[in-house]
Design a protein around this motif. Structure first.
Motif, short mmCIF file in Angstrom:
data_model
loop_
_atom_site.label_atom_id
_atom_site.label_comp_id
_atom_site.label_asym_id
_atom_site.label_seq_id
_atom_site.Cartn_x
_atom_site.Cartn_y
_atom_site.Cartn_z
N LYS A 193 15.59 -3.35 5.00
CA LYS A 193 16.24 -3.59 3.82
C LYS A 193 16.09 -4.79 3.65
CE LYS A 193 21.15 -4.07 5.16
NZ LYS A 193 22.43 -3.54 4.85
N GLY A 194 16.23 -5.35 2.38
CA GLY A 194 15.87 -6.66 1.81
C GLY A 194 17.15 -7.39 1.85
N GLN A 224 0.85 -1.14 -0.09
CA GLN A 224 0.16 0.15 -0.11
C GLN A 224 0.99 1.39 -0.07
OE1 GLN A 224 -2.32 -0.76 3.65
NE2 GLN A 224 -3.60 -2.02 2.43
N MET A 225 1.99 1.15 0.75
CA MET A 225 3.09 2.42 0.96
C MET A 225 3.76 2.56 -0.28
SD MET A 225 3.90 2.25 4.79
CE MET A 225 4.68 3.79 4.92
N GLY A 226 4.16 1.46 -0.89
CA GLY A 226 5.19 1.43 -1.88
C GLY A 226 6.53 1.29 -0.86
N TRP A 227 7.38 0.48 -1.65
CA TRP A 227 8.80 0.07 -1.01
C TRP A 227 9.59 1.25 -0.34
CZ3 TRP A 227 10.63 -3.14 1.88
CH2 TRP A 227 11.88 -3.41 2.46
N LEU A 228 9.75 2.07 -1.12
CA LEU A 228 10.71 3.21 -0.83
C LEU A 228 10.10 3.97 0.67
CD1 LEU A 228 11.76 5.08 -4.14
CD2 LEU A 228 12.90 3.33 -2.83
N THR A 229 8.71 4.18 0.44
CA THR A 229 8.25 4.84 1.83
C THR A 229 8.39 3.82 2.98
OG1 THR A 229 6.98 6.11 0.61
CG2 THR A 229 6.14 5.93 2.88
N PHE A 230 7.93 2.48 2.93
CA PHE A 230 7.80 1.55 3.79
C PHE A 230 9.53 1.20 4.32
CE2 PHE A 230 8.27 -2.85 5.37
CZ PHE A 230 7.00 -2.87 6.11
N LYS A 231 10.39 1.24 3.55
CA LYS A 231 11.64 0.95 4.05
C LYS A 231 12.09 2.26 4.56
CE LYS A 231 14.96 2.14 0.37
NZ LYS A 231 15.82 3.20 1.01
N ASP A 232 11.82 3.31 4.16
CA ASP A 232 12.25 4.46 5.07
C ASP A 232 11.78 4.64 6.56
OD1 ASP A 232 14.14 5.23 3.17
OD2 ASP A 232 12.53 6.87 2.28
N GLN A 233 10.30 4.46 6.37
CA GLN A 233 9.51 4.63 7.81
C GLN A 233 9.96 3.28 8.89
OE1 GLN A 233 5.38 4.69 7.40
NE2 GLN A 233 4.92 4.19 9.53
N TYR A 234 10.26 2.07 8.39
CA TYR A 234 10.64 1.19 9.24
C TYR A 234 11.96 0.67 9.18
CZ TYR A 234 5.62 0.21 9.74
OH TYR A 234 4.16 0.51 10.02
N HIS A 235 12.90 1.42 8.56
CA HIS A 235 14.44 1.32 8.56
C HIS A 235 14.84 -0.07 8.36
CE1 HIS A 235 14.62 5.34 10.03
NE2 HIS A 235 13.58 5.11 10.76
#
Length: 84
Positions: free
Chosen positions: A49-50, A36-47
């Motif tokens: 990485k894959g 829903q958020m998109g990966w870039l927003t999600f990874k920045d919010q939750y800190h």
């Protein structure tokens, strides 16, 4: 398992080569949230990485069988022989 490297709509995940792709283990709720958020927003919010998983781990987790890995390798090998 969430694929950071997009597989794409309509593609069969059982036929995709998961080796070298970025993955992250998420619960159902956060998996939906990431979409829903998109990966870039999600990874920045939750800190977060894959990570890439080696062949043994992909097999043990049931993401990809050794048989499928061999099929992909054989397909790529025969394609490179006919092109080259």
């Amino acid at each position: 398992m969430h694929h950071i490297d997009v597989i794409g709509m309509g593609n069969d995940r059982r036929k995709v080569d998961h080796r070298g792709r970025l993955l992250i283990a998420l619960c159902r709720e956060h998996h939906q949230h990431a979409h829903q958020m998109g990966w870039l927003t999600f990874k920045d919010q939750y800190h977060v990485k894959g990570v890439t998983l080696n062949a043994e781990t992909l097999n043990r987790l049931g993401i990809m069988t050794y048989k499928r890995m061999k099929e992909i390798d054989d397909e790529q090998s025969s394609t490179s022989r006919t092109i080259g």
